[in-house]
Design a protein around this motif. Structure first.
Motif, short mmCIF file in Angstrom:
data_model
loop_
_atom_site.label_atom_id
_atom_site.label_comp_id
_atom_site.label_asym_id
_atom_site.label_seq_id
_atom_site.Cartn_x
_atom_site.Cartn_y
_atom_site.Cartn_z
N ALA A 14 1.09 -1.56 -0.40
CA ALA A 14 0.02 -0.13 0.03
C ALA A 14 0.47 0.88 -0.26
CB ALA A 14 -1.00 -0.19 1.14
N VAL A 15 1.91 1.25 0.40
CA VAL A 15 2.98 2.46 0.68
C VAL A 15 3.05 2.71 -0.76
CG1 VAL A 15 4.34 3.45 1.75
CG2 VAL A 15 3.08 1.81 3.53
N ILE A 16 4.24 1.48 -1.23
CA ILE A 16 4.72 1.85 -2.23
C ILE A 16 3.41 2.31 -3.67
CG2 ILE A 16 5.48 0.46 -4.05
CD1 ILE A 16 7.39 -1.70 -2.24
N VAL A 17 2.37 1.55 -2.90
CA VAL A 17 1.32 2.42 -4.61
C VAL A 17 1.11 3.91 -3.99
CG1 VAL A 17 -1.21 1.72 -5.08
CG2 VAL A 17 0.57 -0.06 -4.74
N ILE A 18 0.73 3.74 -3.11
CA ILE A 18 0.62 5.52 -2.31
C ILE A 18 2.12 6.43 -3.51
CG2 ILE A 18 0.51 7.13 -0.61
CD1 ILE A 18 -1.27 5.10 0.62
N LEU A 19 3.31 6.17 -2.42
CA LEU A 19 4.06 6.92 -2.92
C LEU A 19 4.87 6.69 -5.02
CD1 LEU A 19 6.86 7.53 -2.31
CD2 LEU A 19 7.96 5.45 -2.28
N GLY A 21 1.91 7.23 -6.57
CA GLY A 21 0.72 8.35 -6.92
C GLY A 21 1.62 9.65 -7.40
N PHE A 22 1.96 9.51 -5.78
CA PHE A 22 2.73 11.02 -5.15
C PHE A 22 3.93 11.70 -6.68
CE2 PHE A 22 0.60 11.06 -1.04
CZ PHE A 22 0.98 12.04 -0.98
N THR A 23 4.63 10.00 -7.10
CA THR A 23 5.53 10.50 -7.21
C THR A 23 5.43 10.91 -9.35
OG1 THR A 23 7.92 8.85 -6.59
CG2 THR A 23 7.84 9.28 -9.42
N VAL A 24 4.31 9.82 -10.02
CA VAL A 24 3.39 10.38 -10.97
C VAL A 24 3.36 11.97 -10.81
CG1 VAL A 24 1.86 9.48 -12.40
CG2 VAL A 24 3.18 8.14 -11.70
N GLY A 25 2.51 11.79 -10.18
CA GLY A 25 1.71 13.48 -9.93
C GLY A 25 2.56 14.76 -9.48
N GLY A 26 4.38 14.22 -8.95
CA GLY A 26 4.52 15.19 -8.55
C GLY A 26 5.61 15.52 -10.40
N LEU A 37 -2.08 13.59 -16.70
CA LEU A 37 -1.56 13.18 -15.44
C LEU A 37 -1.56 13.01 -13.91
CD1 LEU A 37 0.72 10.66 -16.02
CD2 LEU A 37 2.75 11.94 -16.17
N VAL A 38 -1.44 14.54 -13.55
CA VAL A 38 -1.78 14.42 -12.74
C VAL A 38 -2.89 13.93 -11.39
CG1 VAL A 38 -1.66 16.70 -10.80
CG2 VAL A 38 -0.32 16.59 -12.63
N TRP A 39 -4.11 14.31 -12.55
CA TRP A 39 -4.47 13.21 -11.81
C TRP A 39 -5.09 11.87 -12.38
CZ3 TRP A 39 -7.91 15.86 -8.47
CH2 TRP A 39 -8.44 17.50 -9.06
N ALA A 40 -4.25 11.13 -12.71
CA ALA A 40 -4.25 9.66 -12.95
C ALA A 40 -3.09 9.88 -12.00
CB ALA A 40 -2.66 9.68 -14.10
N GLY A 41 -2.23 10.56 -10.92
CA GLY A 41 -1.13 9.86 -9.84
C GLY A 41 -2.32 10.14 -8.54
N ALA A 42 -3.88 11.66 -8.85
CA ALA A 42 -4.18 11.31 -7.73
C ALA A 42 -5.33 9.98 -7.92
CB ALA A 42 -5.04 12.89 -8.02
N GLY A 43 -5.07 9.52 -8.70
CA GLY A 43 -6.09 8.22 -9.06
C GLY A 43 -5.73 7.21 -8.40
N ILE A 44 -4.19 7.00 -8.51
CA ILE A 44 -3.15 6.05 -8.04
C ILE A 44 -3.47 5.92 -6.57
CG2 ILE A 44 -0.85 5.05 -7.94
CD1 ILE A 44 -0.70 5.81 -10.60
N ILE A 45 -2.57 7.67 -5.53
CA ILE A 45 -2.74 7.53 -4.57
C ILE A 45 -3.84 7.03 -4.00
CG2 ILE A 45 -2.70 9.08 -2.89
CD1 ILE A 45 -1.12 11.18 -4.26
N ALA A 46 -5.30 7.42 -4.45
CA ALA A 46 -6.62 7.15 -4.17
C ALA A 46 -6.47 5.56 -4.18
CB ALA A 46 -8.01 6.91 -5.28
N VAL A 50 -7.10 2.62 -0.35
CA VAL A 50 -8.27 2.10 -0.76
C VAL A 50 -7.51 0.99 0.07
CG1 VAL A 50 -9.49 0.66 -1.97
CG2 VAL A 50 -9.77 2.52 -1.91
N ILE A 51 -6.24 0.12 -0.51
CA ILE A 51 -5.25 -0.99 -0.67
C ILE A 51 -5.43 -0.71 0.52
CG2 ILE A 51 -3.08 -2.33 -0.30
CD1 ILE A 51 -3.30 -1.41 -3.68
N ALA A 52 -4.56 0.16 1.80
CA ALA A 52 -4.28 0.70 2.92
C ALA A 52 -5.41 0.27 3.95
CB ALA A 52 -3.60 2.15 3.33
N LEU A 53 -6.63 0.64 3.15
CA LEU A 53 -7.73 -0.04 4.73
C LEU A 53 -7.91 -1.18 3.99
CD1 LEU A 53 -10.42 3.10 3.41
CD2 LEU A 53 -8.98 2.97 6.03
N LEU A 54 -7.76 -1.56 3.05
CA LEU A 54 -8.31 -3.27 2.74
C LEU A 54 -6.91 -4.09 4.40
CD1 LEU A 54 -8.98 -3.51 -0.56
CD2 LEU A 54 -10.82 -3.92 1.14
#
Length: 78
Positions: A14-19, A21-26, A37-46, A50-54
């Motif tokens: 989960a941490v790697i997926v969120i990271l 997403g931040f990299t893609v958006g940044g 691409l910024v919104w794609a990064g935001a989607g990856i973060i989301a 969800v993975i983190a919650l699961l």
């Protein structure tokens, strides 16, 4: 992994997926900004959120016993 605060592999996923997403958006903000691409990064973060919650990332902490450090005598000259 006893004796550390490492967490499990599912939490690190989960941490790697969120990271990612931040990299893609940044990077997208630096090169443009490229808003799709910024919104794609935001989607990856989301998705990472969800993975983190699961995987219940907040309860996945390995807590050590408190450390007791021996006190040392300090010799101050002066």
């Amino acid at each position: 992994m006893a004796g550390s605060h490492g967490g499990s592999l599912k939490s690190w996923l989960a941490v790697i997926v969120i990271l990612a997403g931040f990299t893609v958006g940044g990077v997208a903000l630096c090169f443009g900004p490229n808003w799709p691409l910024v919104w794609a990064g935001a989607g990856i973060i989301a998705v990472g959120g969800v993975i983190a919650l699961l995987v219940d990332i907040f309860s996945d902490v390995i807590v050590d016993a408190p450390r007791v450090l021996a006190s040392e005598k300090v010799d101050r000259k002066g």
